[in-house]
Design a protein around this motif. Structure first.
Motif, short mmCIF file in Angstrom:
data_model
loop_
_atom_site.label_atom_id
_atom_site.label_comp_id
_atom_site.label_asym_id
_atom_site.label_seq_id
_atom_site.Cartn_x
_atom_site.Cartn_y
_atom_site.Cartn_z
N MET A 1 0.83 -1.20 0.00
CA MET A 1 0.00 0.00 0.00
C MET A 1 0.86 1.26 0.00
O MET A 1 0.53 2.25 -0.66
CB MET A 1 -0.93 -0.02 1.20
CG MET A 1 -1.96 -1.15 1.12
SD MET A 1 -3.07 -1.23 2.55
CE MET A 1 -4.07 0.22 2.26
N ARG A 2 1.97 1.22 0.70
CA ARG A 2 2.87 2.38 0.68
C ARG A 2 3.49 2.57 -0.70
O ARG A 2 3.63 3.71 -1.18
CB ARG A 2 3.97 2.21 1.72
CG ARG A 2 3.50 2.32 3.16
CD ARG A 2 4.64 2.51 4.13
NE ARG A 2 5.60 1.40 4.13
CZ ARG A 2 5.48 0.31 4.88
NH1 ARG A 2 4.44 0.18 5.70
NH2 ARG A 2 6.40 -0.63 4.84
N VAL A 3 3.84 1.47 -1.35
CA VAL A 3 4.42 1.56 -2.70
C VAL A 3 3.41 2.19 -3.66
O VAL A 3 3.74 3.09 -4.44
CB VAL A 3 4.85 0.16 -3.20
CG1 VAL A 3 5.21 0.23 -4.69
CG2 VAL A 3 6.04 -0.35 -2.42
N VAL A 4 2.15 1.71 -3.60
CA VAL A 4 1.13 2.26 -4.49
C VAL A 4 0.89 3.74 -4.16
O VAL A 4 0.72 4.57 -5.06
CB VAL A 4 -0.18 1.46 -4.37
CG1 VAL A 4 -1.29 2.12 -5.19
CG2 VAL A 4 0.02 0.03 -4.84
N GLY A 5 0.90 4.07 -2.89
CA GLY A 5 0.70 5.45 -2.49
C GLY A 5 1.79 6.38 -3.00
O GLY A 5 1.53 7.53 -3.35
N GLU A 6 3.02 5.87 -3.08
CA GLU A 6 4.15 6.69 -3.51
C GLU A 6 4.38 6.66 -5.02
O GLU A 6 4.73 7.67 -5.63
CB GLU A 6 5.42 6.22 -2.81
CG GLU A 6 5.40 6.42 -1.29
CD GLU A 6 6.56 5.73 -0.61
OE1 GLU A 6 7.43 5.16 -1.32
OE2 GLU A 6 6.61 5.75 0.63
N LYS A 7 4.18 5.47 -5.63
CA LYS A 7 4.56 5.28 -7.03
C LYS A 7 3.41 4.91 -7.95
O LYS A 7 3.60 4.81 -9.16
CB LYS A 7 5.64 4.19 -7.12
CG LYS A 7 6.88 4.46 -6.29
CD LYS A 7 7.86 3.30 -6.37
CE LYS A 7 9.09 3.55 -5.51
NZ LYS A 7 10.04 2.40 -5.55
N GLY A 8 2.24 4.69 -7.37
CA GLY A 8 1.11 4.28 -8.20
C GLY A 8 1.12 2.78 -8.44
O GLY A 8 2.06 2.08 -8.08
N ILE A 9 0.05 2.30 -9.08
CA ILE A 9 -0.09 0.88 -9.37
C ILE A 9 1.09 0.37 -10.19
O ILE A 9 1.59 -0.74 -9.97
CB ILE A 9 -1.40 0.62 -10.14
CG1 ILE A 9 -2.61 0.85 -9.22
CG2 ILE A 9 -1.43 -0.80 -10.69
CD1 ILE A 9 -2.74 -0.16 -8.11
N ALA A 10 1.55 1.18 -11.15
CA ALA A 10 2.64 0.75 -12.02
C ALA A 10 3.92 0.46 -11.25
O ALA A 10 4.78 -0.30 -11.72
CB ALA A 10 2.91 1.80 -13.09
N GLY A 11 4.07 1.06 -10.07
CA GLY A 11 5.29 0.87 -9.31
C GLY A 11 5.27 -0.35 -8.40
O GLY A 11 6.28 -0.67 -7.75
N LEU A 12 4.11 -1.04 -8.34
CA LEU A 12 4.00 -2.18 -7.44
C LEU A 12 4.43 -3.47 -8.13
O LEU A 12 3.96 -3.81 -9.22
CB LEU A 12 2.56 -2.33 -6.94
CG LEU A 12 2.30 -3.50 -5.99
CD1 LEU A 12 3.11 -3.34 -4.70
CD2 LEU A 12 0.81 -3.62 -5.67
N SER A 13 5.30 -4.20 -7.48
CA SER A 13 5.73 -5.52 -7.92
C SER A 13 6.09 -6.33 -6.68
O SER A 13 6.19 -5.78 -5.58
CB SER A 13 6.94 -5.41 -8.86
OG SER A 13 8.06 -4.92 -8.14
N HIS A 14 6.29 -7.61 -6.86
CA HIS A 14 6.74 -8.41 -5.72
C HIS A 14 8.06 -7.86 -5.18
O HIS A 14 8.28 -7.78 -3.97
CB HIS A 14 6.94 -9.87 -6.15
CG HIS A 14 5.66 -10.66 -6.19
ND1 HIS A 14 5.00 -10.93 -7.37
CD2 HIS A 14 4.92 -11.24 -5.21
CE1 HIS A 14 3.92 -11.64 -7.10
NE2 HIS A 14 3.84 -11.84 -5.80
N ARG A 15 8.92 -7.47 -6.11
CA ARG A 15 10.24 -6.98 -5.69
C ARG A 15 10.14 -5.65 -4.93
O ARG A 15 10.79 -5.47 -3.89
CB ARG A 15 11.13 -6.82 -6.92
CG ARG A 15 12.61 -6.55 -6.61
CD ARG A 15 13.45 -6.58 -7.86
NE ARG A 15 13.39 -7.87 -8.50
CZ ARG A 15 14.13 -8.93 -8.13
NH1 ARG A 15 14.96 -8.82 -7.11
NH2 ARG A 15 14.03 -10.08 -8.78
N SER A 16 9.32 -4.72 -5.42
CA SER A 16 9.22 -3.43 -4.74
C SER A 16 8.54 -3.57 -3.38
O SER A 16 8.91 -2.90 -2.41
CB SER A 16 8.46 -2.42 -5.61
OG SER A 16 7.12 -2.82 -5.84
#
Length: 210
Positions: free
Chosen positions: A18-33
């Motif tokens: 959720m923090r990743v999506v909040g900062e980078k958007g859906i495109a920034g979410l991956s298992h690795r991130s």
């Protein structure tokens, strides 16, 4: 070396996603991130969530809890004398005035369902759950109309950056409620030969011809 027991790891991964999506958007979410943000091995993320869709479903379920908590905390619908439109307008005002990042995150995950079918049942749970709550004060058709209007008002506030106008929200929601009242308990006058749509119809729960 024995594996360390870590019962909170799954939750930490969801929070991290959720923090990743909040900062980078859906495109920034991956298992690795998500793994990097949670400070866990990549294998832990794929162990708990086999696919990225599974991780996003878990994140959306958690994000949906935000508005539900506002509704539960106010409890205004329990009183049949409460002005329904005013109560709904108050819900939105309290929600939008809270953690703005969390609100934006919920809608980003919600709208991601347009391209990710796995998210659609969870997104539907949110809207149908709210419609069910509102049906305690009005008919099912009007309840669904109110949910759609709530979504539209909130999205406009998020997308335009214009401050939320509670008086405006109360006015337009009140018009929908009043319109239902004028038409009687049925909520809307059905078109000849047709009955008003019901939530269950879309889920295939109502046998044809009923």
């Amino acid at each position: 070396m024995p594996r360390r027991y870590d019962p909170e790891r799954r939750q930490r991964i969801i929070d991290a996603a959720m923090r990743v999506v909040g900062e980078k958007g859906i495109a920034g979410l991956s298992h690795r991130s998500a793994a990097a943000e949670a400070d866990v091995p990549l294998g832990s993320t794929t162990y708990h969530f086999k696919t990225l869709d599974e991780l996003m479903v878990a994140a959306l379920r958690q994000a949906n809890e935000g508005f539900a908590k506002v509704v539960a905390a106010r409890g205004g619908l329990a009183d049949p004398q409460t002005d329904l439109a005013a109560e709904l307008a108050g819900w939105m005002g309290e929600w939008l005035a809270g953690d703005r990042t969390a609100v934006e995150l919920e809608y980003e995950l919600y709208l991601a369902a347009l391209r990710r079918p796995a998210l659609r049942p969870v997104a539907a749970e949110c809207t149908e759950g709210l419609a069910e709550v509102l049906s305690r004060r009005t008919d099912p058709v009007t309840a669904r109309a109110l949910v759609a209007l709530i979504d539209g008002i909130c999205l406009q506030a998020l997308l335009t950056g214009v401050p939320y106008d509670e008086a405006y929200a109360r006015e337009v929601l009140g018009r929908v409620v009043a319109g239902a009242g004028r038409r009687g308990a049925g909520g809307v006058r059905p078109v000849a030969g047709r009955r008003p749509p019901r939530v269950a119809d879309q889920q295939g729960d109502v046998p044809p011809g009923t």
